[in-house]
Design an enzyme around this catalytic site. Structure first.
Site, PDB file in Angstrom:
ATOM      1  CB  THR A 175      28.546   3.211  -0.999  1.00  0.00           C
ATOM      2  OG1 THR A 175      29.065   4.467  -1.413  1.00  0.00           O
ATOM      3  CG2 THR A 175      28.765   2.190  -2.107  1.00  0.00           C
ATOM      4  CB  SER A 190      28.379   5.928  -6.019  1.00  0.00           C
ATOM      5  OG  SER A 190      28.159   6.113  -4.647  1.00  0.00           O
ATOM      6  N   GLY A 191      29.328   6.986  -8.814  1.00  0.00           N
ATOM      7  CA  GLY A 191      29.560   6.628 -10.212  1.00  0.00           C
ATOM      8  C   GLY A 191      30.407   7.625 -10.981  1.00  0.00           C
ATOM      9  CD  GLU A 193      35.983   7.504 -10.237  1.00  0.00           C
ATOM     10  OE1 GLU A 193      35.157   7.250  -9.335  1.00  0.00           O
ATOM     11  OE2 GLU A 193      36.570   8.591 -10.307  1.00  0.00           O
ATOM     12  CD1 TRP A 252      31.875  10.029  -4.821  1.00  0.00           C
ATOM     13  CD2 TRP A 252      32.175   8.879  -2.934  1.00  0.00           C
ATOM     14  NE1 TRP A 252      33.190  10.166  -4.448  1.00  0.00           N
ATOM     15  CE2 TRP A 252      33.406   9.464  -3.298  1.00  0.00           C
ATOM     16  CE3 TRP A 252      32.132   8.098  -1.770  1.00  0.00           C
ATOM     17  CZ2 TRP A 252      34.573   9.303  -2.546  1.00  0.00           C
ATOM     18  CZ3 TRP A 252      33.302   7.942  -1.032  1.00  0.00           C
ATOM     19  CH2 TRP A 252      34.500   8.543  -1.418  1.00  0.00           C
ATOM     20  CG  ASN A 270      36.079  12.172 -10.602  1.00  0.00           C
ATOM     21  OD1 ASN A 270      35.630  11.494  -9.684  1.00  0.00           O
ATOM     22  ND2 ASN A 270      35.970  11.836 -11.872  1.00  0.00           N
ATOM     23  CG  ASP A 320      39.680  10.443  -8.705  1.00  0.00           C
ATOM     24  OD1 ASP A 320      38.562  10.953  -8.930  1.00  0.00           O
ATOM     25  OD2 ASP A 320      39.830   9.388  -8.069  1.00  0.00           O
ATOM     26  CG  ASP A 322      36.205  12.005  -6.061  1.00  0.00           C
ATOM     27  OD1 ASP A 322      36.936  12.102  -7.052  1.00  0.00           O
ATOM     28  OD2 ASP A 322      35.380  11.080  -5.908  1.00  0.00           O
ATOM     29  CD1 TRP A 490      38.755   2.760   3.745  1.00  0.00           C
ATOM     30  CD2 TRP A 490      40.403   4.096   3.037  1.00  0.00           C
ATOM     31  NE1 TRP A 490      38.441   3.178   2.475  1.00  0.00           N
ATOM     32  CE2 TRP A 490      39.445   3.999   2.015  1.00  0.00           C
ATOM     33  CE3 TRP A 490      41.538   4.895   2.818  1.00  0.00           C
ATOM     34  CZ2 TRP A 490      39.566   4.663   0.796  1.00  0.00           C
ATOM     35  CZ3 TRP A 490      41.661   5.559   1.602  1.00  0.00           C
ATOM     36  CH2 TRP A 490      40.682   5.433   0.609  1.00  0.00           C
TER      37      TRP A 490
HETATM   38 CA    CA Z   1      36.678   9.978  -8.193  1.00  0.00          CA
END
Ligand code: CA
Ligand code: CA
Length: 588
Positions: A175, A190-191, A193, A252, A270, A320, A322, A490
């Protein structure tokens, strides 16, 4: 052949070795100073998001009016997080669901549109967003949700090459905005999780062929020109058993580049799974359970991908938090070369630009629960009671003690980029005041399945606001002022030499603040929530500002009680371009 033509031909031949036309390395390096284009994510690969333009300023901002708007169309109205690029009369933007558009920068008319054909079964964790493109030579580059990188002809939108970063079926996606350094297209993944393995990859911008790879988990080897290169860290120094093999640390949010020290910096997510007790033991001789290089910033040699240094913000991470948030290269008021970053974990860090060494760190959110401060090396001083409990220690072994932690896992600051002002020397940080109930559960790795071992509910910390834009003095860590917002912030932030700080809100307002006082000087309602990244440029002697509007991102999906609180916000997908008419541009 006369002398003039001969010289021109030689010039073409000399530069024809690499890129005879289009965007050059020199142009990327000079992006901040060249005010008639925007060639890089971050308005400079240092990611300062500062424009030296002051045609538009505190005295005339009242005259800033819409010039044109562009709808992304279709039914795919999800979070719009792009940062536009502008070159040679064209604006390049990306949209949700891996779409890209080229627009006439003077009129907003569409020149071409590219829609990636995404397979069934993609696994984006946190909305189908895209954060922007890169441009180099005669091509534009962007990543797609099925973990691919695409090079398009900048003039036509035709595909020049398309390469697989990793296997989307294992949970990989993409992304971020790619970055170009010395003819290499640099991407992360990304990924985090899904128990993937974080990595940075560099490809030849012309062909898309891999030049180097750098995994971000200790024990994995990188590659250089098709051969195995160096190991990342030392095998099993900070991970127990085989847990490192699915250790997360995704890259990410993409990276930044400091040309003065010739260093790429990527942050890592994370460690996986979220349940930190499953990663707790490591080599007692090393840093037991720190789980390198997760929740870290990594300095990388852009030539071969070797690691130069690392700084871990949250060792044995368990909330989490990150560590991906952008590192901004800047020079302090007294001339020191620094990095700064505002981490998910709630600390604002200043690091030495040469070696990533810790200089200072302060909390930038209120009510931090998980750490009481930082030690002299920048390592958090943990509040042990605020670590989510070990399920193995519970009566039935299925759920550890629930704790309330602040900030929430969406962070004191998430992906939305802060800005540095070369005019004031301050950072302008979009932050959020929220916490969460969080607990741990047992989990085993399964390819393509969420790998958390945790449950959670996000909650606001205050009734009247969650978002707060903060002006932070990096020399002292002092918060000079803050502007609160009901919904969580955001959007990206941008500063200008005209003394303006631009950002947007989920409520749809695009806002300009006074960089010294935080006073609101101007705003415009865009019709949907802003989670995009503003840019500014100069055209025919007039200053323009653009931002995309289109609510979405991780908050509506993962925000728990906060998501319910803001569920009234409407989705959208419109790019707004504003202009200060020439007759209003006098500085009084
Ligand atoms: Ca995360
Ligand atoms: Ca520029």
């Amino acid at each position: 052949m006369n002398m003039f033509i001969k010289a021109a031909v030689i010039g073409v031949l000399a530069t024809g070795m690499s890129h005879a036309e289009g965007v050059t390395d020199e142009m990327l390096a000079g992006d901040t100073a060249s005010t008639s284009d925007v060639l890089t994510n971050g308005m400079g690969r240092h990611l300062q998001r500062y424009s030296p333009l002051d045609i538009l300023n505190k005295d005339n901002i009242d005259g800033l009016v819409p010039a044109w708007a562009f709808s992304l169309g279709g039914e795919k109205q999800r979070g719009q997080e792009t940062q536009p690029l502008i070159h040679d009369g064209i604006m390049y933007i990306t949209g949700s669901y891996s779409r890209m558009y080229a627009l006439d920068v003077k009129t907003g008319r569409e020149v071409w549109q590219y829609d990636a054909r995404l397979p069934e079964g993609i696994l984006p964790c946190c909305d189908v967003v895209n954060r922007g493109a890169a441009i180099y030579g005669d091509k534009v580059y962007f990543g797609t949700l099925d973990a691919r990188i695409v090079a398009l002809d900048a003039k036509t939108g035709d595909v020049v090459w398309r390469k697989k970063i990793e296997d989307y079926k294992a949970g990989y996606s993409y992304t971020a905005a790619p970055m170009v350094v010395n003819g290499l297209v640099i991407t992360g993944n990304s990924g985090g999780e899904f128990g993937i393995v974080g990595e940075v990859q560099a490809r030849d911008a012309e062909t898309g062929e891999l030049v180097w790879t750098r995994p971000t988990i200790e024990g994995y080897y990188g590659t250089y020109k098709g051969e195995q290169s160096t190991m990342s860290g030392t095998l099993n120094e900070t991970w127990p058993g085989d847990m490192w093999k699915t250790g997360g640390a995704s890259t990410w949010l993409g990276g930044s580049y400091d040309i003065e020290t010739d260093t790429l910096v990527f942050g890592t997510s994370n460690p996986a799974p979220w349940n930190s007790w499953l990663r707790a033991a490591g080599n007692p001789e090393g840093k037991e359970g720190d789980n390198l290089f997760a929740a870290s910033r990594i300095g990388i040699n852009p030539e071969n991908g070797d690691i130069k240094w690392h700084f871990q913000t949250t060792p044995r991470e368990g909330w989490d938090y990150d560590g991906v948030n952008e590192m901004v290269a800047y020079t302090s008021r007294s001339g020191e070369k620094r990095w700064a970053t505002a981490d998910r974990n709630g600390f604002f860090y200043v690091l030495n630009r040469e070696d990533g060494g810790f200089v200072r760190g302060v909390p930038f959110v209120k009510d931090m629960t998980w750490a009481s401060g930082l030690d002299e090396n920048g390592r958090p001083i943990f509040v042990e009671d605020n670590r989510p409990g070990d399920p193995a220690a519970s009566a039935d072994g299925k759920k550890g003690d629930v704790i309330f932690a602040s900030p929430s896992f969406l962070g004191g600051k998430n992906w939305m980029p802060m800005a540095f002002s070369q005019k004031t020397g301050n950072f302008y940080v979009p932050s959020n005041e929220w916490g969460m109930d969080i607990w741990n559960e047992p989990i085993t790795y399964k390819k393509g399945a969420a790998y958390l071992g945790a449950g959670f509910t996000i909650k606001p910390n205050y009734d009247d606001h969650i978002g707060t834009l903060k002006a932070i003095d990096p020399d002292t860590g002092d918060i000079k002022w803050e502007v609160k917002n009901e919904a969580p912030l955001w959007s990206g932030v941008m500063t200008t030499a005209g003394g303006l700080v631009f950002y947007g809100t989920p409520e749809g307002e695009f806002i300009a603040l006074d960089d010294e006082s935080g006073e609101k000087l101007w705003s415009f309602q865009t019709g949907s929530g802003i989670v995009g990244q503003p840019v500014t440029w100069e055209q025919d002697g007039e200053q323009y500002v653009t931002v995309i509007s289109g609510w979405g991102g991780a908050v509506p999906l993962w925000g728990g009680e906060v998501a319910k609180k803001v569920s009234y916000l409407n989705q959208g997908g419109t790019l707004w371009t504003f202009r200060l008419p020439r007759q209003l541009a006098s500085n009084n």
